[in-house]
Design a protein around this motif. Sequence first.
Motif, mmCIF file in Angstrom:
data_model
loop_
_atom_site.group_PDB
_atom_site.id
_atom_site.type_symbol
_atom_site.label_atom_id
_atom_site.label_comp_id
_atom_site.label_asym_id
_atom_site.label_seq_id
_atom_site.Cartn_x
_atom_site.Cartn_y
_atom_site.Cartn_z
ATOM 1 N N ARG A 9 2.444 -7.452 -13.639
ATOM 2 C CA ARG A 9 2.019 -6.711 -12.635
ATOM 3 C C ARG A 9 0.921 -6.825 -12.689
ATOM 4 O O ARG A 9 -0.146 -7.103 -11.955
ATOM 5 C CB ARG A 9 3.188 -5.967 -11.663
ATOM 6 C CG ARG A 9 4.382 -5.729 -11.387
ATOM 7 C CD ARG A 9 4.201 -7.346 -10.239
ATOM 8 N NE ARG A 9 3.733 -6.731 -9.124
ATOM 9 C CZ ARG A 9 3.692 -6.470 -8.481
ATOM 10 N NH1 ARG A 9 4.751 -5.174 -8.072
ATOM 11 N NH2 ARG A 9 2.520 -6.234 -7.278
ATOM 12 N N TYR A 10 -0.241 -5.954 -13.779
ATOM 13 C CA TYR A 10 -0.979 -5.529 -13.671
ATOM 14 C C TYR A 10 -1.765 -6.828 -14.939
ATOM 15 O O TYR A 10 -1.149 -6.042 -16.288
ATOM 16 C CB TYR A 10 -1.743 -4.202 -13.382
ATOM 17 C CG TYR A 10 -1.582 -3.835 -11.996
ATOM 18 C CD1 TYR A 10 0.022 -3.660 -12.160
ATOM 19 C CD2 TYR A 10 -2.091 -4.370 -11.109
ATOM 20 C CE1 TYR A 10 0.176 -2.991 -10.244
ATOM 21 C CE2 TYR A 10 -1.459 -3.708 -9.600
ATOM 22 C CZ TYR A 10 -0.144 -2.868 -9.772
ATOM 23 O OH TYR A 10 0.171 -1.940 -8.716
ATOM 24 N N VAL A 89 -5.755 -12.412 -7.706
ATOM 25 C CA VAL A 89 -4.564 -11.884 -8.420
ATOM 26 C C VAL A 89 -3.668 -13.443 -8.553
ATOM 27 O O VAL A 89 -4.487 -14.035 -7.530
ATOM 28 C CB VAL A 89 -3.626 -11.374 -6.561
ATOM 29 C CG1 VAL A 89 -2.602 -11.282 -6.953
ATOM 30 C CG2 VAL A 89 -4.226 -9.962 -6.613
ATOM 31 N N ASP A 108 4.982 -11.550 -5.877
ATOM 32 C CA ASP A 108 4.232 -10.438 -5.798
ATOM 33 C C ASP A 108 3.168 -10.211 -6.945
ATOM 34 O O ASP A 108 2.364 -10.077 -6.412
ATOM 35 C CB ASP A 108 5.194 -8.898 -6.780
ATOM 36 C CG ASP A 108 6.468 -8.616 -5.128
ATOM 37 O OD1 ASP A 108 7.236 -7.584 -5.982
ATOM 38 O OD2 ASP A 108 6.459 -9.238 -4.391
ATOM 39 N N THR A 110 0.515 -10.925 -9.972
ATOM 40 C CA THR A 110 -0.200 -10.433 -10.849
ATOM 41 C C THR A 110 -2.210 -10.363 -10.733
ATOM 42 O O THR A 110 -2.925 -11.053 -10.281
ATOM 43 C CB THR A 110 -0.538 -11.275 -12.317
ATOM 44 O OG1 THR A 110 1.066 -11.508 -13.169
ATOM 45 C CG2 THR A 110 -1.011 -10.902 -13.229
ATOM 46 N N ARG A 111 -2.664 -9.571 -10.945
ATOM 47 C CA ARG A 111 -3.464 -8.732 -10.374
ATOM 48 C C ARG A 111 -4.588 -8.289 -11.726
ATOM 49 O O ARG A 111 -3.887 -7.919 -12.442
ATOM 50 C CB ARG A 111 -3.392 -7.616 -10.065
ATOM 51 C CG ARG A 111 -5.054 -7.351 -9.140
ATOM 52 C CD ARG A 111 -4.985 -5.439 -8.307
ATOM 53 N NE ARG A 111 -3.839 -5.672 -7.495
ATOM 54 C CZ ARG A 111 -4.541 -6.454 -5.874
ATOM 55 N NH1 ARG A 111 -5.374 -6.164 -6.121
ATOM 56 N NH2 ARG A 111 -3.712 -6.636 -5.099
ATOM 57 N N SER A 113 -8.067 -8.750 -13.690
ATOM 58 C CA SER A 113 -9.677 -7.755 -13.680
ATOM 59 C C SER A 113 -9.552 -7.310 -14.623
ATOM 60 O O SER A 113 -9.426 -7.687 -15.809
ATOM 61 C CB SER A 113 -9.270 -5.927 -13.736
ATOM 62 O OG SER A 113 -8.294 -5.551 -12.028
ATOM 63 N N GLN B 38 2.107 -10.294 3.634
ATOM 64 C CA GLN B 38 1.583 -9.756 2.403
ATOM 65 C C GLN B 38 1.044 -8.839 3.138
ATOM 66 O O GLN B 38 0.506 -7.665 3.385
ATOM 67 C CB GLN B 38 0.192 -10.252 2.143
ATOM 68 C CG GLN B 38 0.066 -9.788 0.395
ATOM 69 C CD GLN B 38 -0.929 -10.764 -0.328
ATOM 70 O OE1 GLN B 38 -1.982 -11.112 0.513
ATOM 71 N NE2 GLN B 38 -1.302 -11.255 -0.878
ATOM 72 N N PRO B 40 0.591 -4.371 1.384
ATOM 73 C CA PRO B 40 0.180 -3.825 -0.228
ATOM 74 C C PRO B 40 0.485 -4.500 -1.310
ATOM 75 O O PRO B 40 1.472 -3.934 -1.171
ATOM 76 C CB PRO B 40 -0.602 -2.720 0.495
ATOM 77 C CG PRO B 40 -0.682 -2.745 1.713
ATOM 78 C CD PRO B 40 1.214 -3.602 2.182
ATOM 79 N N ASN B 41 -0.408 -5.005 -2.632
ATOM 80 C CA ASN B 41 0.237 -5.383 -3.646
ATOM 81 C C ASN B 41 1.770 -5.820 -3.525
ATOM 82 O O ASN B 41 2.877 -5.577 -4.718
ATOM 83 C CB ASN B 41 0.522 -3.858 -4.465
ATOM 84 C CG ASN B 41 -0.486 -2.545 -4.270
ATOM 85 O OD1 ASN B 41 -1.853 -3.195 -5.040
ATOM 86 N ND2 ASN B 41 -0.731 -1.790 -3.961
ATOM 87 N N GLN B 42 1.904 -7.114 -2.551
ATOM 88 C CA GLN B 42 3.918 -7.680 -2.691
ATOM 89 C C GLN B 42 2.632 -9.202 -2.098
ATOM 90 O O GLN B 42 1.715 -9.586 -1.951
ATOM 91 C CB GLN B 42 4.132 -7.287 -1.704
ATOM 92 C CG GLN B 42 4.768 -5.941 -2.064
ATOM 93 C CD GLN B 42 5.920 -5.145 -0.874
ATOM 94 O OE1 GLN B 42 6.319 -6.691 -0.494
ATOM 95 N NE2 GLN B 42 6.001 -3.871 -0.776
#
Lengths: 115, 114
Positions: A9-10, A89, A108, A110-111, A113, B38, B40-42
């Motif tokens: 996810r991150y 993302v 959902d 993958t963020r 950074s 969308q 948040p965080n989805q």
Amino acid sequence: EAGVAQSPRYKIIEKRQSVAFWCNPISGHATLYWYQQILGQGPKLLIQFQNNGVVDDSQLPKDRFSAERLKGVDSTLKIQPAKLEDSAVYLCASSLGGGGARPQHFGDGTRLSIL
Amino acid sequence: AQSVTQLDSQVPVFEEAPVELRCNYSSSVSVYLFWYVQYPNQGLQLLLKYLSGSTLVESINGFEAEFNKSQTSFHLRKPSVHISDTAEYFCAVSGSGSNYKLTFGKGTLLTVNP
């Protein structure tokens, strides 16, 4: 039905490092997409697969990005080496077919950074 | 080439007020139009779509959008918003044949205040 699964996810990495993202589409969906969504913008298509073949990769920076879809199911997207501007993302989506009328179903994301 | 313009980057409204999120598109061929939401965080979730037929399409949670070919618009409306509608909304366009790619607008952040 189970949705599109993505991992991780991150992710935080330093520039010039490599990173990989994984996607498992909805069962039975032949078409898989990878999008890049930079903060404040809409998603931009990077690559589209139909089964395990590439349909469109015209906006994929091929000097650093690569993607594959093994056996027409799961897919991985890799960046090597990463640049600061790759912070975004990364969204995976799938659909039953590749036509324009087919709604796409998104994971959902993958963020990523880059430090 | 296709393009989408979402005229407002942010729309703040009070709870139970009506809202309209504007979307204009450019395309030289017949289009398919979509609204995605969308949270948040989805990822993005399909809200509603226009493929053909009736120009007014509705979602299960009270949103509606109307396809206007002459004005090349596909505005999203809801007569009474809830706090839970706070999210980013994306308009997108695709077409038939070689114009199958989905092109997104930059998004509109809807913020519903109590």
